[in-house]
Design a protein around this motif. Structure first.
Motif, PDB file in Angstrom:
ATOM      1  N   PHE A 241       0.818  -1.230   0.000  1.00  0.00           N
ATOM      2  CA  PHE A 241       0.000   0.000   0.000  1.00  0.00           C
ATOM      3  C   PHE A 241       0.841   1.265   0.000  1.00  0.00           C
ATOM      4  O   PHE A 241       0.425   2.293  -0.514  1.00  0.00           O
ATOM      5  CB  PHE A 241      -1.097  -0.025   1.083  1.00  0.00           C
ATOM      6  N   VAL A 242       2.087   1.165   0.520  1.00  0.00           N
ATOM      7  CA  VAL A 242       2.965   2.340   0.437  1.00  0.00           C
ATOM      8  C   VAL A 242       3.300   2.615  -1.038  1.00  0.00           C
ATOM      9  O   VAL A 242       3.266   3.762  -1.507  1.00  0.00           O
ATOM     10  CB  VAL A 242       4.239   2.140   1.278  1.00  0.00           C
ATOM     11  N   GLU A 243       3.573   1.541  -1.767  1.00  0.00           N
ATOM     12  CA  GLU A 243       3.914   1.700  -3.186  1.00  0.00           C
ATOM     13  C   GLU A 243       2.730   2.294  -3.959  1.00  0.00           C
ATOM     14  O   GLU A 243       2.886   3.198  -4.777  1.00  0.00           O
ATOM     15  CB  GLU A 243       4.270   0.327  -3.756  1.00  0.00           C
ATOM     16  N   ILE A 244       1.524   1.782  -3.641  1.00  0.00           N
ATOM     17  CA  ILE A 244       0.326   2.304  -4.318  1.00  0.00           C
ATOM     18  C   ILE A 244       0.106   3.779  -3.962  1.00  0.00           C
ATOM     19  O   ILE A 244      -0.222   4.610  -4.804  1.00  0.00           O
ATOM     20  CB  ILE A 244      -0.907   1.434  -3.983  1.00  0.00           C
ATOM     21  N   ALA A 245       0.354   4.079  -2.681  1.00  0.00           N
ATOM     22  CA  ALA A 245       0.200   5.476  -2.260  1.00  0.00           C
ATOM     23  C   ALA A 245       1.186   6.357  -3.007  1.00  0.00           C
ATOM     24  O   ALA A 245       0.867   7.487  -3.402  1.00  0.00           O
ATOM     25  CB  ALA A 245       0.414   5.599  -0.756  1.00  0.00           C
ATOM     26  N   GLU A 246       2.386   5.847  -3.249  1.00  0.00           N
ATOM     27  CA  GLU A 246       3.390   6.620  -3.992  1.00  0.00           C
ATOM     28  C   GLU A 246       2.934   6.830  -5.431  1.00  0.00           C
ATOM     29  O   GLU A 246       3.030   7.928  -5.973  1.00  0.00           O
ATOM     30  CB  GLU A 246       4.746   5.901  -3.976  1.00  0.00           C
ATOM     31  N   GLU A 247       2.401   5.776  -6.009  1.00  0.00           N
ATOM     32  CA  GLU A 247       1.944   5.865  -7.407  1.00  0.00           C
ATOM     33  C   GLU A 247       0.790   6.826  -7.571  1.00  0.00           C
ATOM     34  O   GLU A 247       0.687   7.532  -8.562  1.00  0.00           O
ATOM     35  CB  GLU A 247       1.435   4.493  -7.868  1.00  0.00           C
ATOM     36  N   THR A 248      -0.106   6.828  -6.616  1.00  0.00           N
ATOM     37  CA  THR A 248      -1.333   7.603  -6.783  1.00  0.00           C
ATOM     38  C   THR A 248      -1.262   8.962  -6.102  1.00  0.00           C
ATOM     39  O   THR A 248      -2.265   9.673  -6.054  1.00  0.00           O
ATOM     40  CB  THR A 248      -2.537   6.828  -6.216  1.00  0.00           C
ATOM     41  N   GLY A 249      -0.092   9.313  -5.591  1.00  0.00           N
ATOM     42  CA  GLY A 249       0.059  10.644  -5.003  1.00  0.00           C
ATOM     43  C   GLY A 249      -0.536  10.761  -3.609  1.00  0.00           C
ATOM     44  O   GLY A 249      -0.637  11.861  -3.073  1.00  0.00           O
ATOM     45  N   GLN A 250      -0.917   9.612  -3.022  1.00  0.00           N
ATOM     46  CA  GLN A 250      -1.490   9.697  -1.671  1.00  0.00           C
ATOM     47  C   GLN A 250      -0.422   9.638  -0.593  1.00  0.00           C
ATOM     48  O   GLN A 250      -0.727   9.756   0.597  1.00  0.00           O
ATOM     49  CB  GLN A 250      -2.472   8.539  -1.455  1.00  0.00           C
ATOM     50  N   ILE A 251       0.832   9.467  -1.041  1.00  0.00           N
ATOM     51  CA  ILE A 251       1.895   9.263  -0.070  1.00  0.00           C
ATOM     52  C   ILE A 251       2.105  10.481   0.841  1.00  0.00           C
ATOM     53  O   ILE A 251       2.444  10.340   2.017  1.00  0.00           O
ATOM     54  CB  ILE A 251       3.215   8.857  -0.787  1.00  0.00           C
ATOM     55  N   ASP A 252       1.880  11.685   0.281  1.00  0.00           N
ATOM     56  CA  ASP A 252       2.064  12.890   1.103  1.00  0.00           C
ATOM     57  C   ASP A 252       1.115  12.857   2.295  1.00  0.00           C
ATOM     58  O   ASP A 252       1.516  13.107   3.440  1.00  0.00           O
ATOM     59  CB  ASP A 252       1.790  14.151   0.267  1.00  0.00           C
TER      60      ASP A 252
END
Ligand code: C2E
Ligand code: MG
Ligand code: MG
Length: 725
Positions: free
Chosen positions: A517-528
């Motif tokens: 889910f961290v990787e997905i968050a990075e891909e979709t811009g949700q990581i911030d």
């Protein structure tokens, strides 16, 4: 081959729809006005002609009534009765009649006819007439006499125009009768004939009197308009006059004005047509420009997504038997970095350069720019899929050389995906989506490559999209949690730190691995958002655990985000968490790909008093060079290294050497993933400062950490340390 044809009017249509009708209306107007003008002039002339005719008739009548009047003056007269009956008084006849013919004031010829019709006297122009009355007036005189009373009672005069050897004469005949009661009326009347020439001068005078221009006497067969007939009805002459020109004059006077007005009208119409045509052209040009702009990318002038979809739909709709349609989706690798490092102008310049290079390589194939750094090529034909793959490789190959980005050569790459239209697939959008998915696969597999769409990736991608959606919901609804893995001092086994690790129990699916889910968050811009949530939550929780360090993992994408530093500062001030207790863990990827930015980011973080640890050392390049170049506070040896340590001597030596180097560089070393007592022993001997791993503790919920930090937990750890040593 554009499926869209512009709706502009052709020159032929413009001529047919505007110029021809306008010309017809204009010509019609001019024609009507000119014909009406002529018509009016002629009508005025005809009217004038009729008036002149009436005038001429009146003139003739007045001439005859004038001689009738004269006759009455001379014939109704007591003296005349007394002296002209029986033996006439010559002297009286001479002085009253011959003398009167001399001046020809009223008449120039006078005859007196006796009871048998013979001439008693005959005077003309002051002398004796050379012709008898019969010779002069012929049978027409008898015609006049027919209506005259001859019994001596009553008076009547008859007059008419008669052709005589002298010319046309106005002739009046009537009896000589008394004008009162004193003289007795004769039993048989004698007739007085008075005549006066109706000649040129006479007619001219008449013309003056009656205002008839050019009035003249013409022969019977002449061009005169009014026939003069004798009492027998024979035309003996004609009166003519100048044809009326009033209409013509009016026409001549009005015509120039009208012609000028018509010319003006023509000019206005032509002007209006010109203006209309120009504005129409302008509108058409404007429409064409707008249509063009709506379908092209303003920067590179390549067709845009809308144009691409139209083109593809058209290509799909008109596809022939055996024809294949393939789409190559290309996304530049590292374009964002050019933008970040050199600014958007350089990025734009790069896109223009890349586009022109691509355009040259694509030749006749349809090339579109569909996003910031995304391009699509459409190829149709029997061998379209192979051609698309070859072309995609050629484009990637083209990017191997440095590209001009506003005067600065930069190197970017590209990842490509190919999708082919299958018999079961007919939508342009779906074809593009598949090519995009394949492109994405190329990116994931290390970029700079071409992938052909495979339905399996589709499923994976779909799943990831669903996970991303759920993650977004979890972030919003507080569905995430944190676990803390304690870190122990290698010497005394005390808990020195905890590492915050994100946890997500996805509703309906169970726990999702953090990496996923961290990787997905990075891909979709949700990581911030995720990163800030973790930081805030960890800082809040750790307030309960004074004296120990808090480690938080920071993704490279967070460092790139412009609001990152401000976010960190606000979390620290909001939670009142001491920055010196905080440590950020960063992986090496960021330092390799963006050394300059990474250095700035580390300096900024360290400027706040936060320590920086290099996480997962030993997995990637693990270059000692950048350990030296960047200022880290700590090195975290990756689990993969630690797990080999007890089996492989080389790994053991490698770890020992790494710890020695870290020591030399003044870096603390934490060993991650310590699962065995043996590993812990070897690491301690090698000089490792801290341990982290399942052997010591699993990641635990915050509540357990509080408990662990209680004295008993410290004891337990001590025991474990003693056990391994
Ligand atoms: P990491 O930073 O290297 O974290 C350590 C990972 O190793 C954790 O996995 C932890 O559960 C696991 N681990 C610790 N000891 C052992 C052991 O003895 N044996 C084994 N097999 N595993 C051990 P986890 O929690 O699944 O996290 C995986 C990675 O996800 C982390 O690696 C970190 O890079 C990332 N991550 C976790 N939380 C966050 C976060 O809040 N933000 C960011 N950006 N990344 C996070
Ligand atoms: Mg970590
Ligand atoms: Mg790690």
């Amino acid at each position: 081959m554009s499926p869209i044809t512009p709706q502009t009017l052709t020159t032929r249509q413009i001529i047919l729809r505007m110029i021809v009708p306008a010309a017809i209306v204009l010509a019609g107007t001019i024609g009507t006005v000119l014909v009406s003008l002529n018509e009016m002039a002629e009508a005025v002339n005809r009217l004038e002609e009729r008036v002149t005719l009436r005038l001429a008739e009146a003139a003739v009548r007045s001439e005859l009534s004038r001689i009738d009047q004269t006759h009455q003056d001379y014939a109704v007269w007591d003296d005349a009765v007394r002296r002209l009956y029986g033996r006439i008084d010559r002297e009286f006849a001479d002085s009253n009649f011959r003398a009167a013919t001399d001046g020809a004031a009223f008449f120039d010829t006078a005859y007196l006819l006796d009871e048998d019709g013979n001439d008693v006297f005959a005077f003309r122009k002051g002398g004796t007439a050379s012709l008898s009355s019969r010779e002069a007036f012929g049978p027409m005189l008898a015609k006049l006499i027919e209506g005259v009373p001859t019994d001596g009672h009553g008076y009547a005069v008859r007059s008419g125009m008669i052709r005589t050897p002298w010319g046309i004469e106005k002739v009046a005949v009537g009896p000589v009768v008394p004008d009162g009661e004193t003289v007795k009326a004769p039993d048989h009347a004698r007739l007085l004939v008075l005549a006066k020439s109706f000649d040129g001068p006479n007619v001219a005078r008449l013309g003056n009197e009656f205002v008839i221009a050019g009035l003249e006497l013409t022969p019977p067969d002449g061009a005169g308009q009014l026939a003069i007939t004798d009492p027998g009805g024979t035309v003996i002459g004609k009166l003519g006059w100048r044809a009326s020109s009033i209409g013509g004059e009016a026409h001549a006077r009005i015509s120039p004005i009208v012609i000028v007005m018509l010319l003006l009208l023509a000019c206005i119409v032509v002007g209006l047509i010109y203006v209309a045509l120009r504005s129409m052209r302008r509108i058409q040009d404007g429409e064409a420009t707008a249509r063009y702009a709506a379908r092209h990318d303003g920067l590179t002038d390549l067709p845009n997504r809308a144009a691409l979809v139209d083109y593809l739909n058209h290509a799909i709709g008109t596809r022939m038997e055996g024809e294949q349609i393939a789409v190559a989706y290309l996304d530049l690798d590292g374009f964002k970095d050019v933008n970040d490092a050199y600014g958007h102008e350089a990025g734009d310049a790069l896109l223009v350069s890349v586009s022109s290079g691509f355009r040259a390589l694509c030749g006749r194939h349809f090339l579109a720019r569909v996003g910031g750094d995304e391009f699509v090529i459409v190829i149709s034909g029997a061998h379209a899929p192979k051609q698309a793959t070859d072309l995609a490789w050629a484009l990637i190959g083209y990017l191997v050389q440095p590209i001009d980005a506003g005067g600065r050569p930069v190197v970017v790459g590209a990842s490509a995906g190919i999708a082919t239209l299958s018999s079961s697939l007919v939508s342009a959008e779906e074809l593009l989506r598949r090519a995009d998915v394949a492109m994405y696969q190329s990116k994931q597999q290390g970029r700079g490559r071409v992938s052909v769409h495979d339905p399996i990736i589709d499923t994976v991608r779909q799943e990831r999209r669903e996970i991303a959606d759920d993650l977004r919901r979890a972030l919003r609804n507080g569905g995430l949690d944190l676990a803390y893995q304690p870190v122990f001092d290698a010497r005394d086994g005390k808990v020195t730190a905890v590492e915050a690790l994100a946890r997500w129990n996805r509703p309906g699916f169970g726990p999702v691995t953090t990496e996923t889910f961290v990787e997905i968050a990075e891909e979709t811009g949700q990581i911030d958002e995720l990163g800030m949530w973790v930081l805030r939550r960890a800082c809040t929780d750790a307030l309960e655990w004074p004296g120990i360090r808090l480690s938080v993992n920071i993704s490279p994408a967070q460092f790139r985000s412009p609001g990152f530093m401000a976010g960190v500062s606000s979390v620290l001030s909001d939670t009142q968490f001491q920055s010196t207790r905080l440590e950020m863990e960063v992986t090496e990827g960021y330092f390799i790909s963006h050394p300059e930015q990474a250095r700035k980011a580390i300096d900024a973080v360290r400027g706040l008093g936060i320590a920086v640890a290099l996480d997962d050392f030993g997995t990637g390049y693990s270059s000692i060079g950048y350990l030296k170049r960047f200022t880290f506070d700590r090195l975290k040896l990756d689990r993969s290294l630690i797990n080999g340590i007890s089996r492989d001597h080389r790994v053991q030596r490698l770890v020992q050497a790494t710890i020695a180097i870290a020591d030399a560089l003044d870096l603390d070393v934490t060993a991650e993933g310590v699962e065995l007592a043996e590993e812990a022993t070897l690491l301690r001997i090698a000089g490792c400062d801290e341990f982290q791993g399942f052997f010591f503790s699993q990641p635990r919920p915050a509540s357990e950490i509080t408990a662990l930090l209680a004295a008993t937990a410290v004891e337990t750890a001590r025991g474990q340390i003693r056990q391994v040593s």
